[in-house]
Write a protein that holds these residues in place. Structure first.
Motif, PDB file in Angstrom:
ATOM      1  N   MET A   1     -30.018  -2.083 -14.266  1.00  0.00           N
ATOM      2  CA  MET A   1     -29.445  -3.013 -13.237  1.00  0.00           C
ATOM      3  C   MET A   1     -29.175  -4.153 -13.949  1.00  0.00           C
ATOM      4  N   GLY A   2     -27.862  -4.526 -13.940  1.00  0.00           N
ATOM      5  CA  GLY A   2     -27.315  -5.885 -14.499  1.00  0.00           C
ATOM      6  C   GLY A   2     -26.741  -6.904 -13.383  1.00  0.00           C
ATOM      7  N   LYS A   3     -26.082  -7.934 -13.990  1.00  0.00           N
ATOM      8  CA  LYS A   3     -25.378  -8.660 -13.020  1.00  0.00           C
ATOM      9  C   LYS A   3     -23.984  -8.211 -12.552  1.00  0.00           C
ATOM     10  N   GLY A   4     -23.849  -7.687 -11.469  1.00  0.00           N
ATOM     11  CA  GLY A   4     -22.639  -6.938 -10.907  1.00  0.00           C
ATOM     12  C   GLY A   4     -22.536  -5.514 -11.447  1.00  0.00           C
ATOM     13  N   THR A   5     -23.137  -5.217 -12.299  1.00  0.00           N
ATOM     14  CA  THR A   5     -22.905  -3.854 -12.901  1.00  0.00           C
ATOM     15  C   THR A   5     -24.258  -3.022 -12.926  1.00  0.00           C
ATOM     16  N   SER A   6     -24.085  -1.754 -13.018  1.00  0.00           N
ATOM     17  CA  SER A   6     -25.417  -0.826 -12.908  1.00  0.00           C
ATOM     18  C   SER A   6     -24.905   0.443 -13.647  1.00  0.00           C
TER      19      SER A   6
ATOM     20  N   LEU B   1     -28.180  -5.790  -1.719  1.00  0.00           N
ATOM     21  CA  LEU B   1     -29.191  -6.041  -2.800  1.00  0.00           C
ATOM     22  C   LEU B   1     -28.555  -5.628  -4.152  1.00  0.00           C
ATOM     23  N   LEU B   2     -27.913  -4.704  -4.412  1.00  0.00           N
ATOM     24  CA  LEU B   2     -27.293  -4.143  -5.504  1.00  0.00           C
ATOM     25  C   LEU B   2     -26.311  -4.961  -6.041  1.00  0.00           C
ATOM     26  N   ARG B   3     -25.545  -5.452  -5.216  1.00  0.00           N
ATOM     27  CA  ARG B   3     -24.653  -6.345  -5.634  1.00  0.00           C
ATOM     28  C   ARG B   3     -24.979  -7.830  -5.983  1.00  0.00           C
ATOM     29  N   SER B   4     -26.152  -8.321  -5.842  1.00  0.00           N
ATOM     30  CA  SER B   4     -26.661  -9.665  -6.018  1.00  0.00           C
ATOM     31  C   SER B   4     -26.757  -9.833  -7.579  1.00  0.00           C
ATOM     32  N   PRO B   5     -26.940 -11.103  -8.029  1.00  0.00           N
ATOM     33  CA  PRO B   5     -26.935 -11.449  -9.544  1.00  0.00           C
ATOM     34  C   PRO B   5     -28.289 -10.773  -9.994  1.00  0.00           C
TER      35      PRO B   5
END
Length: 369
Positions: free
Chosen positions: A197-202, A352-356
């Motif tokens: 899980m990254g910032k804006g990417t996964s 949640l997944l969209r959060s930084p």
């Protein structure tokens, strides 16, 4: 009563099976030409949907094809930091086992009488109790059930709601026979789901029952036309893999190695949802189930709710054999309430997944203090 089900996905087949268990005939019309006409996708996490399989008399058969080890999970950050590793004991209960979509579909298909599913029938229109199909044929119905997925063509008969883009775009790739071709990567991914899980990417890599690791690379907070601007040449797999790696700057080499090892199967998905809590005035001769009724973010609820829809509608029809409009109204009300709650939960997970700081929030979700 003549019951016509449009769509041979998990929900439509579960409905046909529960009806069959209660001695009620139905017909399922499917646009695909056969059960093997196309791939059915990856794995499904079946938890609440087990109740539907119990009502269908298929729970033991389901456990025989389910993968308990698919409950394993590893959560990491892009720099390689391992945040969470959960390995499922061999004797652990099958609370959330993974199952191949194709295997689940085959289980449901094989439980139905021969001829229940009519292949090669794409729904075109319905009016005055008659369904027209794209192949020129038609059939009559007393009850029409739209189980035809996100882009349902039955849905306009009950609501004008349409799916809207969620801001998530996904590129799907994969590594076939990973244990033989890339044993080091196979050991890294493990037996279940491997999340970075990254910032804006996964990056989500998931072991499938056929030995393939299916990988979805998600880009959050992106517009619907993002693929046109992304520079990912989907028709050139090698160049697409290279561009994906460019779009993940600073990610640990172990993760980009997963992308480099993928074969030439590259697919794109723009994620959409229906409005949370969508309802419509109950109709005596038409209703919806599954994604046709309540398309929600893909966080593990969709297939479960579709199975529950099929079972709930089948049970309602069996309980009100002489009053199908009452059965439809009872089902609609129960489905609206149940799936509205699931959609709100799924939307919360999507946020949640969209959060930084999605990685840390996921860790807190899985390991609350």
């Amino acid at each position: 009563m003549t019951i016509v089900i449009v769509g041979a996905g998990p929900g439509g087949l579960a409905l046909a099976r529960v009806l069959h268990v209660h001695g009620i005939e139905s017909a399922v019309y499917e646009r695909e030409t056969s059960r093997n006409a196309r791939g059915q996708g990856g794995m499904l996490d079946i938890h609440s949907g087990q109740r539907a399989l119990r009502e269908a008399g298929l729970l033991d058969e389901f456990f025989a094809i389910a993968r308990g080890e698919g409950q394993d999970m590893r959560l990491l950050e892009p720099d390689g930091t391992l945040l969470l590793q959960e390995d499922t004991p061999d004797d652990a209960p099958l609370l959330r086992p993974e199952v191949d979509r194709a295997d689940l579909r085959d289980l449901l298909l094989d439980s139905l009488p021969a001829g229940t599913v009519r292949w090669g029938h794409a729904f075109e229109s319905a009016d005055n109790g008659v369904v027209q199909f794209a192949n020129g044929s038609h059939t009559t119905y007393d009850l029409l059930v739209g189980a035809d997925g996100a882009q349902s063509r039955v849905r306009p008969l009950v609501t004008d709601a349409c799916p809207a883009h969620t801001g998530q775009n996904v590129v799907e790739v994969g590594i076939p026979d990973i244990d033989r071709t890339h044993p080091d990567l196979a050991a890294m991914v493990g037996r279940g789901t491997y999340w970075v899980m990254g910032k804006g990417t996964s990056l989500a890599a998931q072991r499938n029952g056929d030995g393939r690791v299916r990988i979805g690379i998600s880009f959050y907070n992106t517009p619907e036309d993002w693929f046109a601007k992304s520079g990912i040449p989907l028709d050139d797999p090698a160049a697409a893999r290279a561009r994906l790696i460019e779009l993940l700057p600073g990610w640990d080499a172990r993760f980009t190695a997963l992308i480099e090892a993928c074969d030439d199967t590259v697919a794109r998905r723009s994620m959409t949802t229906l409005p949370i809590g969508l309802t419509w005035p109950s109709k005596p001769d038409v209703t919806l189930l599954g994604d046709a009724a309540h398309l929600m973010p893909a966080v593990g609820e969709g297939a479960n709710q579709a199975l529950l829809d099929g079972a709930a509608l089948g049970l309602a029809l069996a309980a009100h054999r002489d009053d199908y409009p009452a059965a439809i109204k009872e089902y609609d009300n129960e489905m609206f309430d149940r799936t509205g709650k699931a959609a709100r939960m799924s939307a919360g997970m999507q946020e949640l997944l969209r959060s930084p700081d999605a990685a840390r929030k996921l860790l807190e979700f899985f390991q609350p203090s």
